[in-house]
Design a protein around this motif. Structure first.
Motif, short mmCIF file in Angstrom:
data_model
loop_
_atom_site.label_atom_id
_atom_site.label_comp_id
_atom_site.label_asym_id
_atom_site.label_seq_id
_atom_site.Cartn_x
_atom_site.Cartn_y
_atom_site.Cartn_z
N ARG A 1 -35.45 25.97 25.00
CA ARG A 1 -35.27 27.26 24.33
C ARG A 1 -36.34 28.26 24.74
O ARG A 1 -36.13 29.47 24.72
CB ARG A 1 -35.28 27.06 22.82
N ASP A 2 -37.50 27.72 25.12
CA ASP A 2 -38.60 28.59 25.54
C ASP A 2 -38.67 28.75 27.05
O ASP A 2 -39.65 29.27 27.59
CB ASP A 2 -39.93 28.01 25.04
N GLY A 3 -37.64 28.32 27.74
CA GLY A 3 -37.58 28.50 29.19
C GLY A 3 -37.97 27.28 29.99
O GLY A 3 -38.08 27.35 31.21
N GLY A 4 -38.19 26.14 29.32
CA GLY A 4 -38.53 24.92 30.03
C GLY A 4 -37.29 24.19 30.50
O GLY A 4 -36.18 24.73 30.49
N LEU A 5 -37.47 22.95 30.89
CA LEU A 5 -36.36 22.17 31.39
C LEU A 5 -35.41 21.80 30.26
O LEU A 5 -35.83 21.60 29.12
CB LEU A 5 -36.87 20.89 32.05
N MET A 6 -34.13 21.71 30.60
CA MET A 6 -33.15 21.22 29.63
C MET A 6 -33.37 19.74 29.39
O MET A 6 -33.81 19.02 30.28
CB MET A 6 -31.73 21.46 30.14
N GLN A 7 -33.05 19.29 28.17
CA GLN A 7 -33.16 17.87 27.85
C GLN A 7 -32.29 17.04 28.79
O GLN A 7 -31.15 17.38 29.07
CB GLN A 7 -32.73 17.65 26.39
N LEU A 8 -32.89 15.97 29.27
CA LEU A 8 -32.18 15.06 30.18
C LEU A 8 -31.60 15.79 31.39
O LEU A 8 -30.41 15.79 31.63
CB LEU A 8 -31.07 14.30 29.44
N ASP A 9 -32.50 16.45 32.14
CA ASP A 9 -32.07 16.98 33.43
C ASP A 9 -31.81 15.83 34.39
O ASP A 9 -32.05 14.67 34.07
CB ASP A 9 -33.13 17.94 33.99
N GLU A 10 -31.38 16.15 35.62
CA GLU A 10 -30.86 15.12 36.51
C GLU A 10 -31.77 13.91 36.67
O GLU A 10 -31.30 12.77 36.54
CB GLU A 10 -30.54 15.73 37.89
N PRO A 11 -33.08 14.07 36.98
CA PRO A 11 -33.90 12.87 37.15
C PRO A 11 -33.97 12.01 35.89
O PRO A 11 -33.94 10.79 35.95
CB PRO A 11 -35.28 13.44 37.52
N GLU A 12 -34.07 12.68 34.72
CA GLU A 12 -34.15 11.94 33.46
C GLU A 12 -32.83 11.25 33.14
O GLU A 12 -32.79 10.16 32.60
CB GLU A 12 -34.54 12.88 32.33
N GLN A 13 -31.72 11.93 33.46
CA GLN A 13 -30.42 11.30 33.24
C GLN A 13 -30.29 10.05 34.09
O GLN A 13 -29.78 9.02 33.64
CB GLN A 13 -29.29 12.28 33.57
N ALA A 14 -30.75 10.12 35.35
CA ALA A 14 -30.68 8.95 36.22
C ALA A 14 -31.53 7.82 35.66
O ALA A 14 -31.13 6.65 35.68
CB ALA A 14 -31.15 9.33 37.63
N LEU A 15 -32.72 8.16 35.13
CA LEU A 15 -33.59 7.14 34.55
C LEU A 15 -32.96 6.54 33.31
O LEU A 15 -32.98 5.31 33.12
CB LEU A 15 -34.95 7.76 34.21
N ALA A 16 -32.40 7.39 32.44
CA ALA A 16 -31.77 6.90 31.21
C ALA A 16 -30.57 6.01 31.55
O ALA A 16 -30.35 4.98 30.91
CB ALA A 16 -31.33 8.07 30.33
N LEU A 17 -29.80 6.40 32.58
CA LEU A 17 -28.65 5.60 32.98
C LEU A 17 -29.12 4.24 33.51
O LEU A 17 -28.54 3.20 33.18
CB LEU A 17 -27.85 6.33 34.06
N ALA A 18 -30.19 4.25 34.30
CA ALA A 18 -30.72 2.99 34.82
C ALA A 18 -31.21 2.09 33.69
O ALA A 18 -30.96 0.88 33.68
CB ALA A 18 -31.87 3.26 35.80
N ASP A 19 -31.87 2.70 32.69
CA ASP A 19 -32.32 1.91 31.54
C ASP A 19 -31.15 1.34 30.78
O ASP A 19 -31.17 0.19 30.32
CB ASP A 19 -33.16 2.79 30.59
N LEU B 1 -36.24 16.40 20.49
CA LEU B 1 -36.39 17.73 19.89
C LEU B 1 -37.42 18.56 20.63
O LEU B 1 -37.27 19.78 20.77
CB LEU B 1 -36.77 17.59 18.41
N ASN B 2 -38.49 17.91 21.13
CA ASN B 2 -39.47 18.65 21.93
C ASN B 2 -38.84 19.18 23.20
O ASN B 2 -39.12 20.31 23.63
CB ASN B 2 -40.65 17.74 22.27
N LYS B 3 -37.96 18.38 23.83
CA LYS B 3 -37.26 18.85 25.03
C LYS B 3 -36.36 20.03 24.70
O LYS B 3 -36.26 20.99 25.47
CB LYS B 3 -36.43 17.71 25.62
N VAL B 4 -35.69 19.97 23.56
CA VAL B 4 -34.82 21.08 23.16
C VAL B 4 -35.64 22.35 22.96
O VAL B 4 -35.26 23.44 23.40
CB VAL B 4 -34.05 20.72 21.87
N ARG B 5 -36.80 22.22 22.31
CA ARG B 5 -37.66 23.39 22.10
C ARG B 5 -38.15 23.94 23.43
O ARG B 5 -38.22 25.16 23.62
CB ARG B 5 -38.83 23.01 21.19
N GLN B 6 -38.49 23.04 24.37
CA GLN B 6 -38.93 23.51 25.68
C GLN B 6 -37.83 24.30 26.38
O GLN B 6 -38.09 25.33 27.01
CB GLN B 6 -39.35 22.32 26.54
#
Length: 307
Positions: free
Chosen positions: A283-301, A276-281
């Motif tokens: 909405r305020d112009g921050g990174l989208m939840q699970l951008d490419e590097p995070e998606q790669a990390l989540a996939l590896a996990d 939810l913090n990522k979603v709020r970020q």
């Protein structure tokens, strides 16, 4: 609340589908004198916007009213007419939908042939735009993409099940690809059913151990891990729609919100609150939840958890 993902086609890779619009869209505007008697060599999706159309499809009567969609399968003989004084208005599109570029996907499914679209309030403007914007004698890229939206909406509503005896018998890689796709779509459409992963595997015509290996090779998760992923993706929608962590947990079948939070993090790589913090970020112009590097990390996990 936003629509929850998980329809019957949601597990099929986009590259596996091949949609071909075989002619320009038919802008139906039929008076009381209209009558048609024919069959087509391809499938035909008909959507009614105004008035009423009467049909006999291989001798079976159907009546089309606003919001109704009907699939006329290739080779079916149909007769159509308008009994009233009001103009029968709608759109019809001839198409083929193939899987892996070779096999008719529609023929693999048992589909309710005619129904009222459940999301008609959202789809009606799209159908009207489709009817008004398509060129009279050609097919455009935008038309192709928009029709895929309408076709998927119909299939999601009309799907009854996969046919046991398909119109073709694939061999080798095609056969196992299709079996895995069917199992994944069963799980994706019903992730809250505690027995769905077992039933999806049992429905495969292959040896269980072999099929489990091939499923994991193609999907990168076991069927049960894939089911858990789909449950958590639904939970993400509930959280983003404003539900509390405890309420979202209940919606996806967890009575213990603390255990739900641990499973959420194990599956997606971050806790519900971090999501939810990522979603709020975003909405305020921050990174989208699970951008490419995070998606790669989540996939590896996820891959590590499946070992």
């Amino acid at each position: 609340m936003d629509e929850i993902e998980g329809g019957i086609l949601s597990a099929i890779p986009p590259t596996a589908l091949s949609l071909n619009l075989t002619r320009a869209a038919i802008r139906m505007e039929h008076s009381h004198t209209w009558r048609i008697d024919k069959s087509n060599e391809v499938d035909d999706l008909v959507i009614c916007l105004e008035g009423r159309g009467h049909y006999l499809i291989d001798g079976e009567p159907r009546i089309m009213e606003p919001g109704d969609a009907m699939l006329i399968l290739r080779g079916q003989h149909f007769v159509g007419w308008n009994e009233g004084r009001e103009t029968y208005l709608g759109v019809a599109q001839h198409f083929t939908l193939d899987i892996y570029g070779r096999h008719n996907l529609i023929a693999q499914m048992d589909l309710q042939p005619k129904l009222r679209l459940t999301r008609w309030a959202l789809l009606e403007p799209l159908v009207r735009h489709y009817r008004q914007s398509v060129p009279p004698s050609s097919v455009t890229l935008g038309q192709h993409h928009l029709f895929m939206v309408l076709l998927i909406a119909f299939i999601e509503d009309a799907f009854i099940g996969w046919r046991d005896h398909a119109t073709y018998q694939p061999e080798g890689a095609d056969a196992i690809d299709l079996a895995v796709m069917k199992a994944a779509t069963m799980i994706s459409a019903n992730p809250l059913d505690p027995e769905i992963a077992t039933r999806a595997v049992d429905a495969s015509p292959y040896n269980r151990d072999y099929f489990l290996r091939e499923f994991q090779k193609r999907v990168t998760r076991t069927p049960r891990k894939y089911q858990e992923l789909k449950r958590m993706e639904r939970a993400m929608h509930f959280l983003e729609a404003g539900l509390s962590v405890a309420a979202a947990a209940t919606e996806v079948g967890y009575s213990d919100p603390y255990y739900f939070s641990r499973m959420f993090k194990r599956t997606l790589g971050l806790s519900p609150r971090d999501h939810l913090n990522k979603v709020r970020q975003s909405r305020d112009g921050g990174l989208m939840q699970l951008d490419e590097p995070e998606q790669a990390l989540a996939l590896a996990d996820g891959l590590a958890a499946n070992q």
